[in-house]
Design a protein around this motif. Sequence first.
Motif, short mmCIF file in Angstrom:
data_model
loop_
_atom_site.label_atom_id
_atom_site.label_comp_id
_atom_site.label_asym_id
_atom_site.label_seq_id
_atom_site.Cartn_x
_atom_site.Cartn_y
_atom_site.Cartn_z
N UNK A 173 -13.88 1.25 27.00
CA UNK A 173 -12.77 0.74 26.30
C UNK A 173 -11.90 1.95 25.62
N UNK A 174 -12.39 2.76 25.19
CA UNK A 174 -11.73 3.97 24.36
C UNK A 174 -12.17 5.35 24.91
N UNK A 175 -13.20 5.42 25.56
CA UNK A 175 -13.80 6.83 25.85
C UNK A 175 -12.77 7.48 27.04
N UNK A 176 -12.62 8.72 26.92
CA UNK A 176 -12.06 9.42 28.11
C UNK A 176 -13.35 10.15 28.53
N UNK A 177 -13.05 10.32 29.78
CA UNK A 177 -14.28 11.40 30.55
C UNK A 177 -13.72 12.34 31.75
N UNK A 178 -14.47 13.24 31.42
CA UNK A 178 -14.06 14.31 32.73
C UNK A 178 -15.70 14.80 33.56
N UNK A 179 -15.33 14.61 34.74
CA UNK A 179 -16.38 14.68 35.47
C UNK A 179 -16.09 16.21 36.42
N UNK A 180 -17.01 17.21 36.55
CA UNK A 180 -16.66 18.39 37.00
C UNK A 180 -17.82 18.50 38.05
N UNK A 181 -17.47 18.45 39.45
CA UNK A 181 -18.56 18.40 40.44
C UNK A 181 -19.02 20.07 40.58
N UNK A 182 -20.18 20.47 40.39
CA UNK A 182 -20.66 21.57 40.55
C UNK A 182 -21.32 22.00 42.12
#
Length: 121
Positions: free
Chosen positions: A61-70
Amino acid sequence: MTKTRAIVRNIAEEPWQQFPAHFGGALSKALVAPSTTGSGLLDYRISTYAPMAYVERHVHKVQEQVYHILDGEGLMELDGEKRVVRKNDVIFIPPGCWHSIRNTGLGQLTFIVVTTPVTDE
């Protein structure tokens, strides 16, 4: 108000976990989280997924996320659109975006997930 203290942790100190709605060898280490460091606005995890492992489609609902593929290769779904992701890709997921990630490659899919704030649902 309790002051959170600065800490240094080694990745080996945190056990691998398979969190709810993660399947098939989708493992993560919650390196910085309220439960591990007392953080209030940040959740930082490293995840490694075996071939065919995945997290089911979900939304925050309010979270922002960043995924960084290693390392590795997978399929990221963002609001119904599927896209191949691989080493060095960075994915930003705003609140309200339905998403999932699945390892569709031949080896491990390893990535960092940063989420803020940690308490939204």
